[in-house]
Scaffold this motif. Sequence first.
Motif, PDB file in Angstrom:
ATOM      1  N   PHE A 161       0.833  -1.202   0.000  1.00  0.00           N
ATOM      2  CA  PHE A 161       0.000   0.000   0.000  1.00  0.00           C
ATOM      3  C   PHE A 161       0.871   1.256   0.000  1.00  0.00           C
ATOM      4  O   PHE A 161       0.498   2.280  -0.601  1.00  0.00           O
ATOM      5  CB  PHE A 161      -0.934  -0.015   1.218  1.00  0.00           C
ATOM      6  N   GLU A 162       2.009   1.200   0.665  1.00  0.00           N
ATOM      7  CA  GLU A 162       2.894   2.363   0.733  1.00  0.00           C
ATOM      8  C   GLU A 162       3.376   2.771  -0.657  1.00  0.00           C
ATOM      9  O   GLU A 162       3.672   3.954  -0.892  1.00  0.00           O
ATOM     10  CB  GLU A 162       4.097   2.065   1.634  1.00  0.00           C
ATOM     11  N   THR A 163       3.474   1.830  -1.592  1.00  0.00           N
ATOM     12  CA  THR A 163       3.921   2.178  -2.938  1.00  0.00           C
ATOM     13  C   THR A 163       2.883   2.998  -3.690  1.00  0.00           C
ATOM     14  O   THR A 163       3.190   3.550  -4.761  1.00  0.00           O
ATOM     15  CB  THR A 163       4.237   0.911  -3.760  1.00  0.00           C
ATOM     16  N   LEU A 164       1.669   3.092  -3.149  1.00  0.00           N
ATOM     17  CA  LEU A 164       0.581   3.798  -3.826  1.00  0.00           C
ATOM     18  C   LEU A 164       0.378   5.219  -3.296  1.00  0.00           C
ATOM     19  O   LEU A 164      -0.541   5.918  -3.736  1.00  0.00           O
ATOM     20  CB  LEU A 164      -0.730   3.012  -3.658  1.00  0.00           C
ATOM     21  N   ARG A 165       1.219   5.666  -2.380  1.00  0.00           N
ATOM     22  CA  ARG A 165       1.016   6.946  -1.688  1.00  0.00           C
ATOM     23  C   ARG A 165       0.906   8.142  -2.630  1.00  0.00           C
ATOM     24  O   ARG A 165       0.169   9.088  -2.348  1.00  0.00           O
ATOM     25  CB  ARG A 165       2.162   7.201  -0.702  1.00  0.00           C
ATOM     26  N   SER A 166       1.616   8.117  -3.725  1.00  0.00           N
ATOM     27  CA  SER A 166       1.621   9.269  -4.629  1.00  0.00           C
ATOM     28  C   SER A 166       0.541   9.193  -5.699  1.00  0.00           C
ATOM     29  O   SER A 166       0.423  10.102  -6.534  1.00  0.00           O
ATOM     30  CB  SER A 166       2.992   9.396  -5.302  1.00  0.00           C
ATOM     31  N   ILE A 167      -0.255   8.133  -5.685  1.00  0.00           N
ATOM     32  CA  ILE A 167      -1.259   7.914  -6.729  1.00  0.00           C
ATOM     33  C   ILE A 167      -2.640   8.308  -6.199  1.00  0.00           C
ATOM     34  O   ILE A 167      -3.027   7.880  -5.107  1.00  0.00           O
ATOM     35  CB  ILE A 167      -1.262   6.435  -7.165  1.00  0.00           C
ATOM     36  N   PRO A 168      -3.384   9.142  -6.927  1.00  0.00           N
ATOM     37  CA  PRO A 168      -4.745   9.486  -6.480  1.00  0.00           C
ATOM     38  C   PRO A 168      -5.553   8.222  -6.205  1.00  0.00           C
ATOM     39  O   PRO A 168      -5.570   7.299  -7.020  1.00  0.00           O
ATOM     40  CB  PRO A 168      -5.316  10.273  -7.659  1.00  0.00           C
ATOM     41  N   LEU A 169      -6.220   8.196  -5.045  1.00  0.00           N
ATOM     42  CA  LEU A 169      -6.888   6.979  -4.601  1.00  0.00           C
ATOM     43  C   LEU A 169      -8.252   7.292  -4.014  1.00  0.00           C
ATOM     44  O   LEU A 169      -8.383   8.151  -3.134  1.00  0.00           O
ATOM     45  CB  LEU A 169      -6.018   6.271  -3.555  1.00  0.00           C
ATOM     46  N   LEU A 170      -9.261   6.605  -4.506  1.00  0.00           N
ATOM     47  CA  LEU A 170     -10.614   6.666  -3.960  1.00  0.00           C
ATOM     48  C   LEU A 170     -10.935   5.312  -3.352  1.00  0.00           C
ATOM     49  O   LEU A 170     -10.866   4.292  -4.041  1.00  0.00           O
ATOM     50  CB  LEU A 170     -11.631   6.992  -5.067  1.00  0.00           C
ATOM     51  N   ALA A 171     -11.266   5.299  -2.068  1.00  0.00           N
ATOM     52  CA  ALA A 171     -11.615   4.060  -1.371  1.00  0.00           C
ATOM     53  C   ALA A 171     -13.114   4.049  -1.096  1.00  0.00           C
ATOM     54  O   ALA A 171     -13.635   4.945  -0.430  1.00  0.00           O
ATOM     55  CB  ALA A 171     -10.833   3.932  -0.073  1.00  0.00           C
ATOM     56  N   ILE A 172     -13.790   3.041  -1.611  1.00  0.00           N
ATOM     57  CA  ILE A 172     -15.232   2.867  -1.407  1.00  0.00           C
ATOM     58  C   ILE A 172     -15.431   1.706  -0.442  1.00  0.00           C
ATOM     59  O   ILE A 172     -14.831   0.641  -0.605  1.00  0.00           O
ATOM     60  CB  ILE A 172     -15.929   2.573  -2.752  1.00  0.00           C
ATOM     61  N   ARG A 173     -16.268   1.928   0.568  1.00  0.00           N
ATOM     62  CA  ARG A 173     -16.542   0.869   1.547  1.00  0.00           C
ATOM     63  C   ARG A 173     -18.041   0.718   1.739  1.00  0.00           C
ATOM     64  O   ARG A 173     -18.769   1.712   1.863  1.00  0.00           O
ATOM     65  CB  ARG A 173     -15.903   1.190   2.905  1.00  0.00           C
ATOM     66  N   GLY A 174     -18.507  -0.530   1.754  1.00  0.00           N
ATOM     67  CA  GLY A 174     -19.890  -0.777   2.120  1.00  0.00           C
ATOM     68  C   GLY A 174     -20.053  -0.608   3.623  1.00  0.00           C
ATOM     69  O   GLY A 174     -19.248  -1.124   4.398  1.00  0.00           O
ATOM     70  N   ALA A 175     -21.069   0.127   4.037  1.00  0.00           N
ATOM     71  CA  ALA A 175     -21.268   0.373   5.463  1.00  0.00           C
ATOM     72  C   ALA A 175     -21.414  -0.922   6.249  1.00  0.00           C
ATOM     73  O   ALA A 175     -21.075  -0.975   7.437  1.00  0.00           O
ATOM     74  CB  ALA A 175     -22.496   1.261   5.681  1.00  0.00           C
ATOM     75  N   ASN A 176     -21.905  -1.981   5.598  1.00  0.00           N
ATOM     76  CA  ASN A 176     -22.091  -3.273   6.260  1.00  0.00           C
ATOM     77  C   ASN A 176     -20.986  -4.271   5.925  1.00  0.00           C
ATOM     78  O   ASN A 176     -21.148  -5.474   6.140  1.00  0.00           O
ATOM     79  CB  ASN A 176     -23.447  -3.867   5.855  1.00  0.00           C
TER      80      ASN A 176
END
Length: 297
Positions: free
Chosen positions: A228-243
């Motif tokens: 995950f640390e290799t992705l720090r410079s890349i725009p990232l959208l995290a979607i999570r289901g509330a459940n």
Amino acid sequence: MSINEAFSDFFYSAPDGLELHARVYGESNSEPWPVVCLPGLTRNARDFHELAMHLSKRAETPRKVVAFDYRGRGQSAYDADVNKYTVGVEAADILAGLSALGIEEAAFIGTSRGGLIIHVLGMLRPSALKAIVFNDIGPVIEADGLAHIQSYLERTPTPKTFAEALIAQRGAHGQDFPALTDADWSRMVRALYRETDEGLVPDFDPKLVDTLAKLDLSQPLADMWPQFETLRSIPLLAIRGANSRLLSADTLRQMREHHPKLEMITVDGQGHAPFLETGTLPAEIAEFLDRAELQNS
């Protein structure tokens, strides 16, 4: 390629020669970043049809969209060696597909297993990743969520009709997805199953279930924070289901701490993993990709 009114079927060879498949939407769209869609463990390219249609036909920035079938799923060939059903092998398969398509860089959307593959791509070829959307996945997988997946895959129903399949899937997952409509469930089962002379069958190699059965969930699961640390410079959208049972709210919070520019969406009334074609998600994903590309220019 066989041409469909919405997409083209693209077949290519994996590094070991296995024939693999992808759908290509908006093939003539060449200006904005293309989008690569990677499905969940037992899922396939059909899961992304509605989102791909939205992204490829959006008036402002119509994009080429490529949705992959991993080996052993959808229209890709099954592998005789179950030991090759791994995230690492599948990441290499995706790179081979991108090379065959002439795509050097793209925005990536990964649902569950697809997000794990993106973590690996960040190690193998970070230059290919221009923007990332994680759909209910992160560097930490909750053992309870994985156990739930194990459980329902081990007793995957064998319905004879799509109506029976809808009832079965709603019975297994309805508690986590109260927001879904009848139309949503119908799309889900038609993406998951295929018709045969003996009735419906899940559209994946049954041996995939064995790969999960071998996991010892009594032991702590390895995380992917280094990847995950290799992705720090890349725009990232995290979607999570509330459940969601697989991606915890705490892990999402930690992802934000590790990635200061991470954007987050929590989808009410859905679990693992949210249906990306529902509600405002298609528009929000498209707008995120537009912002990321603008910031990169």
